[in-house]
Write a protein that holds these residues in place. Structure first.
Motif, PDB file in Angstrom:
ATOM      1  N   GLU A   1       1.569  56.988  44.433  1.00 37.02           N
ATOM      2  CA  GLU A   1       1.078  55.698  44.273  1.00 37.02           C
ATOM      3  C   GLU A   1       2.270  54.895  44.924  1.00 37.02           C
ATOM      4  O   GLU A   1       2.387  53.701  45.670  1.00 37.02           O
ATOM      5  N   HIS A   2       3.701  55.393  44.699  1.00 34.29           N
ATOM      6  CA  HIS A   2       4.773  54.771  45.460  1.00 34.29           C
ATOM      7  C   HIS A   2       4.486  54.660  46.864  1.00 34.29           C
ATOM      8  O   HIS A   2       4.950  53.786  47.568  1.00 34.29           O
ATOM      9  N   LEU A   3       4.084  55.831  47.502  1.00 34.31           N
ATOM     10  CA  LEU A   3       3.948  55.943  49.041  1.00 34.31           C
ATOM     11  C   LEU A   3       2.728  55.154  49.358  1.00 34.31           C
ATOM     12  O   LEU A   3       2.838  54.320  50.520  1.00 34.31           O
ATOM     13  N   ILE A   4       1.836  54.922  48.354  1.00 34.32           N
ATOM     14  CA  ILE A   4       0.689  54.138  48.932  1.00 34.32           C
ATOM     15  C   ILE A   4       1.011  52.592  49.003  1.00 34.32           C
ATOM     16  O   ILE A   4       0.580  51.625  49.772  1.00 34.32           O
ATOM     17  N   GLU A   5       1.872  52.236  47.972  1.00 37.71           N
ATOM     18  CA  GLU A   5       2.417  50.805  47.899  1.00 37.71           C
ATOM     19  C   GLU A   5       3.181  50.377  49.057  1.00 37.71           C
ATOM     20  O   GLU A   5       3.117  49.349  49.412  1.00 37.71           O
ATOM     21  N   GLN A   6       3.800  51.292  49.587  1.00 41.91           N
ATOM     22  CA  GLN A   6       4.612  50.966  50.985  1.00 41.91           C
ATOM     23  C   GLN A   6       3.643  51.010  52.055  1.00 41.91           C
ATOM     24  O   GLN A   6       4.106  50.871  53.313  1.00 41.91           O
ATOM     25  N   GLY A   7       2.424  51.216  51.965  1.00 44.35           N
ATOM     26  CA  GLY A   7       1.395  51.093  53.094  1.00 44.35           C
ATOM     27  C   GLY A   7       0.905  52.248  53.552  1.00 44.35           C
ATOM     28  O   GLY A   7       0.091  52.264  54.593  1.00 44.35           O
ATOM     29  N   HIS A   8       1.238  53.525  53.005  1.00 40.70           N
ATOM     30  CA  HIS A   8       0.830  55.051  53.415  1.00 40.70           C
ATOM     31  C   HIS A   8      -0.549  55.149  53.221  1.00 40.70           C
ATOM     32  O   HIS A   8      -1.113  55.001  52.067  1.00 40.70           O
ATOM     33  N   THR A   9      -1.545  55.390  53.931  1.00 42.72           N
ATOM     34  CA  THR A   9      -2.835  56.152  53.779  1.00 42.72           C
ATOM     35  C   THR A   9      -3.030  57.422  54.129  1.00 42.72           C
ATOM     36  O   THR A   9      -4.190  58.056  53.848  1.00 42.72           O
TER      37      THR A   9
ATOM     38  N   PRO B   1      -1.142  63.324  62.951  1.00 42.50           N
ATOM     39  CA  PRO B   1      -0.103  63.523  61.876  1.00 42.50           C
ATOM     40  C   PRO B   1      -0.173  62.565  60.646  1.00 42.50           C
ATOM     41  O   PRO B   1      -0.300  61.316  61.119  1.00 42.50           O
ATOM     42  N   PRO B   2       0.369  63.044  59.351  1.00 41.19           N
ATOM     43  CA  PRO B   2       0.531  61.934  58.318  1.00 41.19           C
ATOM     44  C   PRO B   2       1.693  61.143  58.704  1.00 41.19           C
ATOM     45  O   PRO B   2       2.509  61.507  59.362  1.00 41.19           O
ATOM     46  N   SER B   3       1.737  60.046  58.049  1.00 44.52           N
ATOM     47  CA  SER B   3       2.801  58.978  58.275  1.00 44.52           C
ATOM     48  C   SER B   3       3.862  59.287  56.822  1.00 44.52           C
ATOM     49  O   SER B   3       4.944  58.844  56.944  1.00 44.52           O
ATOM     50  N   ALA B   4       3.470  60.047  55.915  1.00 41.64           N
ATOM     51  CA  ALA B   4       4.310  60.549  54.835  1.00 41.64           C
ATOM     52  C   ALA B   4       3.959  61.948  54.450  1.00 41.64           C
ATOM     53  O   ALA B   4       2.604  62.367  54.516  1.00 41.64           O
ATOM     54  N   ILE B   5       4.889  62.795  53.820  1.00 43.14           N
ATOM     55  CA  ILE B   5       4.707  63.830  53.155  1.00 43.14           C
ATOM     56  C   ILE B   5       5.042  63.824  51.919  1.00 43.14           C
ATOM     57  O   ILE B   5       6.270  63.656  51.672  1.00 43.14           O
ATOM     58  N   PHE B   6       4.361  64.513  51.009  1.00 49.98           N
ATOM     59  CA  PHE B   6       4.948  64.698  49.462  1.00 49.98           C
ATOM     60  C   PHE B   6       4.762  66.125  49.387  1.00 49.98           C
ATOM     61  O   PHE B   6       3.819  66.860  49.333  1.00 49.98           O
ATOM     62  N   ALA B   7       6.025  66.497  49.101  1.00 51.31           N
ATOM     63  CA  ALA B   7       6.421  68.029  48.800  1.00 51.31           C
ATOM     64  C   ALA B   7       6.528  68.295  47.441  1.00 51.31           C
ATOM     65  O   ALA B   7       7.262  67.233  46.886  1.00 51.31           O
ATOM     66  N   SER B   8       6.256  69.255  46.657  1.00 53.35           N
ATOM     67  CA  SER B   8       5.898  69.412  45.339  1.00 53.35           C
ATOM     68  C   SER B   8       7.365  69.947  44.673  1.00 53.35           C
ATOM     69  O   SER B   8       7.442  70.271  43.537  1.00 53.35           O
ATOM     70  N   ASN B   9       8.243  70.113  45.482  1.00 53.62           N
ATOM     71  CA  ASN B   9       9.612  70.062  45.091  1.00 53.62           C
ATOM     72  C   ASN B   9      10.500  69.759  46.162  1.00 53.62           C
ATOM     73  O   ASN B   9      10.450  69.555  47.260  1.00 53.62           O
ATOM     74  N   ASP B  10      12.016  69.534  45.764  1.00 55.28           N
ATOM     75  CA  ASP B  10      12.917  69.112  46.585  1.00 55.28           C
ATOM     76  C   ASP B  10      13.349  70.079  47.654  1.00 55.28           C
ATOM     77  O   ASP B  10      13.696  69.754  48.890  1.00 55.28           O
TER      78      ASP B  10
ATOM     79  N   ASP C   1       9.949  57.130  61.351  1.00 55.84           N
ATOM     80  CA  ASP C   1       8.881  57.955  61.864  1.00 55.84           C
ATOM     81  C   ASP C   1       8.001  58.723  60.770  1.00 55.84           C
ATOM     82  O   ASP C   1       6.815  58.737  61.073  1.00 55.84           O
ATOM     83  N   LEU C   2       8.637  58.941  59.602  1.00 58.92           N
ATOM     84  CA  LEU C   2       8.009  59.724  58.747  1.00 58.92           C
ATOM     85  C   LEU C   2       8.585  59.714  57.287  1.00 58.92           C
ATOM     86  O   LEU C   2       9.915  59.608  57.260  1.00 58.92           O
ATOM     87  N   SER C   3       7.758  59.352  56.325  1.00 58.37           N
ATOM     88  CA  SER C   3       8.704  59.302  54.787  1.00 58.37           C
ATOM     89  C   SER C   3       8.445  60.589  54.338  1.00 58.37           C
ATOM     90  O   SER C   3       7.273  61.421  54.512  1.00 58.37           O
ATOM     91  N   VAL C   4       9.284  60.854  53.361  1.00 55.24           N
ATOM     92  CA  VAL C   4       9.209  62.016  52.940  1.00 55.24           C
ATOM     93  C   VAL C   4       9.774  61.819  51.409  1.00 55.24           C
ATOM     94  O   VAL C   4      10.614  61.292  51.068  1.00 55.24           O
ATOM     95  N   VAL C   5       8.752  62.396  50.528  1.00 55.28           N
ATOM     96  CA  VAL C   5       9.386  62.754  49.135  1.00 55.28           C
ATOM     97  C   VAL C   5       9.406  63.964  48.467  1.00 55.28           C
ATOM     98  O   VAL C   5       8.623  64.738  48.878  1.00 55.28           O
TER      99      VAL C   5
ATOM    100  N   PRO D   1       4.988  53.339  60.472  1.00 55.86           N
ATOM    101  CA  PRO D   1       5.239  52.911  61.861  1.00 55.86           C
ATOM    102  C   PRO D   1       4.483  51.851  62.230  1.00 55.86           C
ATOM    103  O   PRO D   1       4.929  50.903  62.673  1.00 55.86           O
ATOM    104  N   ARG D   2       3.081  51.868  62.353  1.00 49.32           N
ATOM    105  CA  ARG D   2       2.163  50.699  62.808  1.00 49.32           C
ATOM    106  C   ARG D   2       2.354  49.768  61.728  1.00 49.32           C
ATOM    107  O   ARG D   2       2.013  48.640  62.233  1.00 49.32           O
ATOM    108  N   ARG D   3       2.445  49.813  60.508  1.00 51.34           N
ATOM    109  CA  ARG D   3       2.756  48.433  59.716  1.00 51.34           C
ATOM    110  C   ARG D   3       4.026  47.593  60.157  1.00 51.34           C
ATOM    111  O   ARG D   3       3.988  46.753  60.217  1.00 51.34           O
ATOM    112  N   ARG D   4       5.088  48.465  60.518  1.00 47.84           N
ATOM    113  CA  ARG D   4       6.050  47.602  60.842  1.00 47.84           C
ATOM    114  C   ARG D   4       6.021  47.105  62.241  1.00 47.84           C
ATOM    115  O   ARG D   4       6.629  45.865  62.366  1.00 47.84           O
TER     116      ARG D   4
END
Length: 353
Positions: free
Chosen positions: A183-191, A251-260, A280-284, A350-353
């Motif tokens: 949800e945090h990534l989605i709130e930033q505009g990532h789909t 490619p995705p604009s963000a990647i959610f990895a299941s551990n650090d 260019d790419l958000s990572v959590v 990127p496209r949102r900015r």
């Protein structure tokens, strides 16, 4: 993220069960049932209590009296191929308790993952110890759990959903945590969000993915399976998964990895491809181990209080071992509060900015 309401506690005071009860508008007994996983509580009430627990950063003392009575008690921590950062956090919590009590801590490494090897090792260990702590991935080993419970040795699993009615658990709500991070990534505009799964044989991995899917569903975002890659919680698996995700035609604009560890690998691959994180790419990531703050930029992640969970696991074991009435076994499903830690690895697409 929803802003927490202000607490009536004075600054510097630790939250009490009464504070949680007052905020959740329930009785202290209900709070106790929720945090200890005992008794029947409505889902809506449970959610309200856990919100209050997180808001007040409440950490219950499950068995302080048992800690004082821990003399000559042998407790085993058994591990096999965990994340190095995760294991360090775990050992810190265990050694902290052992240093202030007379617990004899037995640490054993199982290097053969076969069922027969686990069965033999569990039988041998059951004759030597009073209780056992199983962290990932052994927390989900039915073979090991069955052998210990058959021998009458209490078991506490760390970071696993309760898959057996014969053991106690200390864990976070992986589903809710995964949902909050997505949800945090989605709130930033990532789909268009990539996801790297953890080990397929671990319940926590599945729950994190379920939470991710739920967040996308609630936001009306279709799940693109080409953006889902399998990992195994290792840095190397994160490298392979990231290469596949970033080689995608779209490619995705963000990647959610299941551990650090896997998230750190994603950042490495992004840098190698000339991508700026987070421009260019958000990572959590997930867990908030030392790996989250040894990469650049530092990772936005879910803080899982691993050291505190290890501490709580020993307390749960001691409570069971020191019970005067051993004819009945009291099992605990202890859900520890988690929190979203925002750092510098997330920005809008990127496209949102």
């Amino acid at each position: 993220m929803e802003k927490p309401r202000k607490s009536v506690r004075r600054k510097g005071q630790a939250a009490t069960i009464a504070d949680v009860a007052a905020l959740a508008k329930v009785s202290p007994m209900t709070v106790s049932r929720v945090v200890n996983g005992q008794g029947k509580v409505r889902d809506t009430t449970r959610d309200r209590v856990m919100r209050a627990v997180r808001e007040l950063d409440y950490t219950p003392n499950l068995a302080a009296s048992s800690l004082a009575a821990a003399q000559h008690t042998r407790i085993a921590l058994i591990y096999t191929n965990p994340s190095g950062a995760y294991l360090r956090e775990l050992l810190v919590g265990l050694l902290r308790v052992a240093s202030r009590t007379a617990i004899q801590l037995v640490i054993d490494y199982w290097d053969d993952p076969s069922a027969e090897s686990e069965r033999k090792a569990a039988r041998a260990m059951a004759r030597k110890v009073d209780g056992v702590i199983l962290p990932p991935p052994l927390c989900d080993s039915r073979v090991a759990v069955n052998e210990f419970t058959r021998a009458g040795v209490p078991v506490v699993s760390i970071a696993s959903d309760r898959f057996s009615e014969d053991i106690s658990c200390v864990r976070i709500d992986d589903f809710r945590a995964g949902k909050e991070l997505a949800e945090h990534l989605i709130e930033q505009g990532h789909t268009r969000i990539g996801f790297i799964r953890g080990r397929p044989d671990q319940n926590a991995s599945a729950r994190r993915y379920d939470g991710f899917q739920a967040a996308l569903h609630d936001a009306g975002i279709d799940i693109d399976l080409s953006l889902v890659q399998q990992g195994d919680y290792t840095y190397r698996s994160g490298l392979k998964a990231a290469e596949k995700l970033l080689a995608n035609r779209n490619p995705p604009s963000a990647i959610f990895a299941s551990n650090d560890d896997m998230a750190a690998a994603v950042i490495s691959v992004a840098h190698r491809r000339g991508l700026d994180v987070p421009r260019d790419l958000s990572v959590v990531g997930f867990d908030d181990t030392s790996a989250a703050t040894t990469v650049w930029p530092e990772l936005t992640t879910i803080h899982q209080p691993i050291a505190s969970m290890a501490n709580a696991a020993i307390e749960v074991l001691l409570r069971g071992i020191r019970r005067k009435d051993q004819s009945t076994r009291v099992l605990v499903d202890h859900v520890v509060p988690h929190r979203l830690v925002e750092r510098d690895s997330v920005a809008g697409p990127p496209r949102r900015r």
